[in-house]
Design an enzyme around this catalytic site. Structure first.
Site, PDB file in Angstrom:
ATOM      1  N   GLU A  45      -8.869 -27.469 -15.780  1.00  0.00           N
ATOM      2  CA  GLU A  45      -8.009 -27.315 -14.608  1.00  0.00           C
ATOM      3  C   GLU A  45      -8.676 -27.957 -13.389  1.00  0.00           C
ATOM      4  O   GLU A  45      -9.883 -27.795 -13.166  1.00  0.00           O
ATOM      5  CB  GLU A  45      -7.771 -25.821 -14.338  1.00  0.00           C
ATOM      6  CG  GLU A  45      -6.901 -25.547 -13.128  1.00  0.00           C
ATOM      7  CD  GLU A  45      -6.690 -24.058 -12.885  1.00  0.00           C
ATOM      8  OE1 GLU A  45      -5.537 -23.654 -12.669  1.00  0.00           O
ATOM      9  OE2 GLU A  45      -7.681 -23.298 -12.911  1.00  0.00           O
ATOM     10  N   LYS A 127       1.201 -26.486 -11.888  1.00  0.00           N
ATOM     11  CA  LYS A 127       1.076 -25.055 -12.130  1.00  0.00           C
ATOM     12  C   LYS A 127       2.223 -24.317 -11.444  1.00  0.00           C
ATOM     13  O   LYS A 127       2.484 -24.513 -10.255  1.00  0.00           O
ATOM     14  CB  LYS A 127      -0.272 -24.559 -11.607  1.00  0.00           C
ATOM     15  CG  LYS A 127      -0.661 -23.148 -12.043  1.00  0.00           C
ATOM     16  CD  LYS A 127      -2.101 -22.864 -11.634  1.00  0.00           C
ATOM     17  CE  LYS A 127      -2.591 -21.531 -12.159  1.00  0.00           C
ATOM     18  NZ  LYS A 127      -4.021 -21.293 -11.802  1.00  0.00           N
ATOM     19  N   CYS A 161      -5.076 -22.162 -16.716  1.00  0.00           N
ATOM     20  CA  CYS A 161      -5.690 -20.897 -16.333  1.00  0.00           C
ATOM     21  C   CYS A 161      -4.779 -19.702 -16.584  1.00  0.00           C
ATOM     22  O   CYS A 161      -4.339 -19.466 -17.700  1.00  0.00           O
ATOM     23  CB  CYS A 161      -6.115 -21.003 -14.870  1.00  0.00           C
ATOM     24  SG  CYS A 161      -7.315 -19.778 -14.308  1.00  0.00           S
TER      25      CYS A 161
END
Length: 336
Positions: A45, A127, A161
């Protein structure tokens, strides 16, 4: 598409807050993975330009110089650095899944790009919901990136994540019959290992993803060294960052089994596995949550993958605009 695919998960430290330096390191890791026969290499990430650890460790006034530097070193999706990575993927004939802090004008997004072995971007996603302190730096995405894409290796998807902690986000990818999933994680060392943000809990939910989705999961992560922590010093004083390495690169099978030997969490390296996609059939013979083990007659689930924009700028009579059927005076106001 062959049944056996060699995948590589990156465990490495970025050149913190340095886009050029981290890009150079990225190109070397791609070459290393390809030289070892990998057909896919996965990066963590916000690998470019490194995870913004200052969000969790510095008071807001002390963050501002780092925020400015972070913006300056965050690439646009069509930046020269991304083009160089695409060219490396093409040159080595390898699929690259890269995590980046994507700069789009004045806003940053925690993005991922899946780059095919021909160098083309087959998926660009952001995200959906940055986590906790991340929301002070990054914008949210719409649902357009919740996609699994067909590649020469199989059906590939990616999340960042704690998107792995959101059941509906995960189910959106399960429902698209994902075969190879890339889980991009930051440097766990900054959180220690005694809470839900630590290594043990995060790897538990990642392993659960493999079992629930019946997919191979390629886990990539960053390392934060003692020297790396000095990048975030304020007035020469090292911040109270717990480093502890933090690397967790590994590959899980669709039954949840660990397919790679654990790397030392302080050491850079590649976790490499030869995965057999036919094993997915065996795993899903026991439980397929979007097939024989589902109950669509009881549960209803829908995903809106419409790409959103904060403003529609165009001619008043543009039929693609949402105000096109409004009276002219009202439409003119809506278009501004």
């Amino acid at each position: 598409m062959g049944s056996i695919v060699r995948v590589a998960a990156v465990q490495a430290e970025p050149v913190w807050l340095d886009l050029a330096g981290t890009t150079e390191k990225t190109l070397a890791l791609i070459a290393d993975a390809a030289g070892r026969g990998a057909q896919l290499v996965a990066f963590p990430e916000t690998w470019l330009p490194g995870y913004p650890v200052f969000l969790w460790t510095h008071p807001v006034p002390e963050q501002l110089p780092f925020v400015a530097r972070y913006h300056a070193n965050s690439p646009a999706i069509d930046a020269p650095e991304i083009l160089a990575i695409r060219e490396a993927a093409r040159r080595h004939g390898i699929t690259v899944v890269i995590g980046l802090s994507e700069k789009a004008h004045g806003t940053l997004y925690m993005a991922q790009a899946i780059i095919g072995p021909d160098g083309e971007v087959v998926l660009h996603r952001r995200k959906l919901k940055p986590t906790h302190a991340e929301r002070t730096l990054f914008g949210e995405s719409d649902g357009s990136g919740l996609q699994v894409v067909d590649t020469p290796l199989g059906r590939v998807g990616a999340l960042n994540c704690w998107e792995h902690l959101q059941p509906l986000v995960k189910f959106a990818l399960y429902a698209q019959h994902e075969q190879i999933h890339v889980a991009g994680w930051p440097c766990f060392g900054i959180f220690g290992d005694h809470n839900s943000l630590g290594t043990e809990a995060s790897m538990a939910i990642t392993r659960t993803y493999a079992i629930e989705g019946g997919a191979f999961v390629v886990v990539a992560s960053q390392i934060l060294s003692d020297d790396g922590a000095l990048v975030f010093a304020v007035d020469g004083t090292r911040p109270p960052i717990y480093t502890g390495g933090g690397g967790v690169a590994r590959v899980f099978g669709p039954d949840g089994g660990l397919l790679t030997a654990p790397l030392d969490p302080h050491t850079e390296g590649l976790a490499i596995a030869d995965i057999d996609l036919s094993q997915i059939d065996i795993a899903k013979a026991f439980a397929d949550p979007v097939g024989h083990y589902s109950r669509p007659d009881v549960f209803t689930y829908a995903v809106d993958r419409t790409a959103r924009t904060p403003a529609h700028v165009g001619a008043i009579d543009d039929p693609t605009l949402p105000h096109a059927d409004l009276p002219a005076a009202v439409a003119e106001t809506a278009a501004v």
